[in-house]
Design a protein around this motif. Sequence first.
Motif, PDB file in Angstrom:
ATOM      1  N   ILE A   1       1.777   9.913  -6.234  1.00 40.67           N
ATOM      2  CA  ILE A   1       3.129  10.656  -6.266  1.00 40.67           C
ATOM      3  C   ILE A   1       3.173  11.861  -5.597  1.00 40.67           C
ATOM      4  N   LEU A   2       2.173  12.752  -5.951  1.00 41.87           N
ATOM      5  CA  LEU A   2       2.023  14.035  -5.289  1.00 41.87           C
ATOM      6  C   LEU A   2       1.787  13.694  -3.742  1.00 41.87           C
ATOM      7  N   ALA A   3       0.475  12.758  -3.326  1.00 40.06           N
ATOM      8  CA  ALA A   3       0.530  12.576  -2.058  1.00 40.06           C
ATOM      9  C   ALA A   3       1.502  12.038  -1.347  1.00 40.06           C
ATOM     10  N   PHE A   4       2.395  11.021  -1.958  1.00 38.64           N
ATOM     11  CA  PHE A   4       3.403  10.372  -1.346  1.00 38.64           C
ATOM     12  C   PHE A   4       4.499  11.434  -1.033  1.00 38.64           C
ATOM     13  N   LEU A   5       4.777  12.592  -1.899  1.00 36.26           N
ATOM     14  CA  LEU A   5       6.058  13.179  -1.611  1.00 36.26           C
ATOM     15  C   LEU A   5       5.433  14.451  -0.676  1.00 36.26           C
ATOM     16  N   ARG A   6       4.112  14.870  -0.405  1.00 28.90           N
ATOM     17  CA  ARG A   6       3.757  15.583   0.606  1.00 28.90           C
ATOM     18  C   ARG A   6       3.788  14.938   1.769  1.00 28.90           C
TER      19      ARG A   6
ATOM     20  N   TYR B   1       7.631  17.168   1.296  1.00 25.61           N
ATOM     21  CA  TYR B   1       8.002  18.084   0.166  1.00 25.61           C
ATOM     22  C   TYR B   1       6.756  19.260  -0.298  1.00 25.61           C
ATOM     23  N   GLY B   2       6.922  20.545   0.205  1.00 27.32           N
ATOM     24  CA  GLY B   2       5.903  21.690   0.059  1.00 27.32           C
ATOM     25  C   GLY B   2       5.636  21.641  -1.379  1.00 27.32           C
ATOM     26  N   ASP B   3       6.525  21.718  -2.353  1.00 29.37           N
ATOM     27  CA  ASP B   3       6.165  21.610  -3.651  1.00 29.37           C
ATOM     28  C   ASP B   3       6.536  20.345  -4.539  1.00 29.37           C
ATOM     29  N   PRO B   4       5.890  19.432  -4.490  1.00 34.51           N
ATOM     30  CA  PRO B   4       6.167  18.098  -5.189  1.00 34.51           C
ATOM     31  C   PRO B   4       6.448  18.268  -6.585  1.00 34.51           C
ATOM     32  N   ILE B   5       5.513  18.742  -7.252  1.00 37.02           N
ATOM     33  CA  ILE B   5       5.609  19.016  -8.619  1.00 37.02           C
ATOM     34  C   ILE B   5       6.762  19.967  -9.215  1.00 37.02           C
ATOM     35  N   LYS B   6       7.586  20.773  -8.324  1.00 44.22           N
ATOM     36  CA  LYS B   6       8.832  21.197  -8.579  1.00 44.22           C
ATOM     37  C   LYS B   6       9.909  20.069  -8.371  1.00 44.22           C
TER      38      LYS B   6
ATOM     39  N   THR C   1       0.814  -1.170   0.065  1.00 50.09           N
ATOM     40  CA  THR C   1      -0.041  -0.061  -0.059  1.00 50.09           C
ATOM     41  C   THR C   1       0.972   1.244  -0.008  1.00 50.09           C
ATOM     42  N   LEU C   2       0.211   2.534  -0.037  1.00 49.55           N
ATOM     43  CA  LEU C   2       1.020   3.642  -0.139  1.00 49.55           C
ATOM     44  C   LEU C   2       1.763   3.956   1.228  1.00 49.55           C
ATOM     45  N   GLY C   3       0.940   3.469   1.989  1.00 54.81           N
ATOM     46  CA  GLY C   3       1.403   3.674   3.557  1.00 54.81           C
ATOM     47  C   GLY C   3       2.889   2.611   3.811  1.00 54.81           C
ATOM     48  N   GLN C   4       2.934   1.601   3.190  1.00 55.99           N
ATOM     49  CA  GLN C   4       3.972   0.705   3.345  1.00 55.99           C
ATOM     50  C   GLN C   4       5.191   1.168   2.588  1.00 55.99           C
ATOM     51  N   ILE C   5       4.747   1.811   1.400  1.00 52.08           N
ATOM     52  CA  ILE C   5       5.786   2.295   0.510  1.00 52.08           C
ATOM     53  C   ILE C   5       6.532   3.695   1.298  1.00 52.08           C
ATOM     54  N   VAL C   6       5.469   4.380   2.025  1.00 52.30           N
ATOM     55  CA  VAL C   6       6.205   5.386   2.647  1.00 52.30           C
ATOM     56  C   VAL C   6       7.257   5.025   3.877  1.00 52.30           C
ATOM     57  N   PHE C   7       6.607   3.892   4.554  1.00 52.31           N
ATOM     58  CA  PHE C   7       7.444   3.434   5.701  1.00 52.31           C
ATOM     59  C   PHE C   7       8.473   2.686   5.126  1.00 52.31           C
TER      60      PHE C   7
ATOM     61  N   GLY D   1       2.746  27.548  -6.191  1.00 53.33           N
ATOM     62  CA  GLY D   1       2.945  27.352  -4.691  1.00 53.33           C
ATOM     63  C   GLY D   1       1.964  26.301  -4.202  1.00 53.33           C
ATOM     64  N   GLU D   2       1.703  26.151  -2.990  1.00 52.91           N
ATOM     65  CA  GLU D   2       1.045  24.788  -2.384  1.00 52.91           C
ATOM     66  C   GLU D   2      -0.558  24.901  -3.123  1.00 52.91           C
ATOM     67  N   THR D   3      -1.223  26.032  -2.914  1.00 52.65           N
ATOM     68  CA  THR D   3      -2.245  26.002  -3.457  1.00 52.65           C
ATOM     69  C   THR D   3      -2.714  25.448  -4.857  1.00 52.65           C
ATOM     70  N   LYS D   4      -1.395  25.755  -5.758  1.00 50.15           N
ATOM     71  CA  LYS D   4      -1.509  25.410  -7.007  1.00 50.15           C
ATOM     72  C   LYS D   4      -1.530  23.735  -7.209  1.00 50.15           C
ATOM     73  N   VAL D   5      -0.497  23.329  -6.250  1.00 53.92           N
ATOM     74  CA  VAL D   5      -0.121  22.096  -6.061  1.00 53.92           C
ATOM     75  C   VAL D   5      -1.594  21.163  -5.698  1.00 53.92           C
ATOM     76  N   LEU D   6      -1.919  21.817  -4.757  1.00 51.92           N
ATOM     77  CA  LEU D   6      -3.254  21.139  -4.106  1.00 51.92           C
ATOM     78  C   LEU D   6      -4.504  21.168  -5.210  1.00 51.92           C
ATOM     79  N   THR D   7      -4.625  22.103  -6.041  1.00 46.98           N
ATOM     80  CA  THR D   7      -5.536  22.191  -7.252  1.00 46.98           C
ATOM     81  C   THR D   7      -5.534  21.174  -8.179  1.00 46.98           C
ATOM     82  N   THR D   8      -4.041  20.865  -8.486  1.00 41.63           N
ATOM     83  CA  THR D   8      -3.651  19.986  -9.325  1.00 41.63           C
ATOM     84  C   THR D   8      -3.979  18.539  -8.738  1.00 41.63           C
ATOM     85  N   GLU D   9      -3.660  18.287  -7.554  1.00 41.30           N
ATOM     86  CA  GLU D   9      -4.091  17.115  -6.853  1.00 41.30           C
ATOM     87  C   GLU D   9      -5.501  16.791  -7.107  1.00 41.30           C
ATOM     88  N   ALA D  10      -6.154  17.680  -6.608  1.00 35.65           N
ATOM     89  CA  ALA D  10      -7.650  17.467  -6.810  1.00 35.65           C
ATOM     90  C   ALA D  10      -8.099  17.218  -8.276  1.00 35.65           C
ATOM     91  N   ARG D  11      -7.616  17.823  -9.356  1.00 38.13           N
ATOM     92  CA  ARG D  11      -8.090  17.515 -10.693  1.00 38.13           C
ATOM     93  C   ARG D  11      -7.645  16.135 -11.066  1.00 38.13           C
TER      94      ARG D  11
END
Length: 267
Positions: A127-132, A136-141, A40-46, A239-249
């Motif tokens: 991947i965005l969720a994993f990096l956050r 990482y505050g700006d995972p897209i960067k 799972t994603l949690g195991q990958i983070v671990f 910034g973070e708002t744009k990243v979150l918007t991208t995640e939502a989309r």
Amino acid sequence: MSAENKIAIIEIGSELWSSTKAAGSWLGGALQGEFNEKSTLGQIVFDAVISMFPVAGEATAVRDLIAISNRMAGSEQEKNKVLNWVSIILCLLPLIPIFGGVLKGIGRLLITVIKDASKAAEVAIAILAFLRKMGYGDPIKFINALKFSKYQAKILSEFKNFIARLKSSIQFFLSKTGVVLPKHVQQQLNSFLPELDKLAKLADKMIPSAIKELDSALNKVRSEMINQMNKAGAKIGGGETKVLTTEARLASTARNTIPSKGHNLPL
């Protein structure tokens, strides 16, 4: 490497050769690494966090490399499977200072895209969720700057170093305990040595090919992120708002375009 560590490695290898199913349950759950094909994603983070510590990172790399080498030994088909070499690369990435564990986590998620390019949107949001989660505050960067080919020379060198160390360990083990080992175990260990030579030679061709697959999958994910950011009217590197918007989309795209199989990348 101490004699005790060498013996420990070979004991693990012997268990793998004697019983694949028993080896599959070794350490269990999140600690199974390459033995666990449904992480799972949690195991990958671990696993990524563990891999950030040099000693633990080397231990997990050895654990997984032995599992993969065992799978490839004696099978020409397995030796030439790019996905097996991708897995080898992921084992070695934790040995890269600072970002190794994170790169391994991203790589494990990218395997889904290598298998099925239509999953790029689903993997992009993962991947965005994993990096956050990794801070990482700006995972897209981070993703925009990432290129696995930068680490090709290091990965190839570390794999050949692993092969040399494993061969030395097997030879050491046989020289010290061969007399008391069951005959079939001695045969298995001896037959494994030339297989390791084949893997070392094949690595010059297959590791670059596997890295190309990882970068190609990453490019597909990156393109999906860019497309969604363009739709949101954002610019890459925001910034973070744009990243979150991208995640939502991306999450919306994944729900609307990818058939559900009863699991949603659980944390």
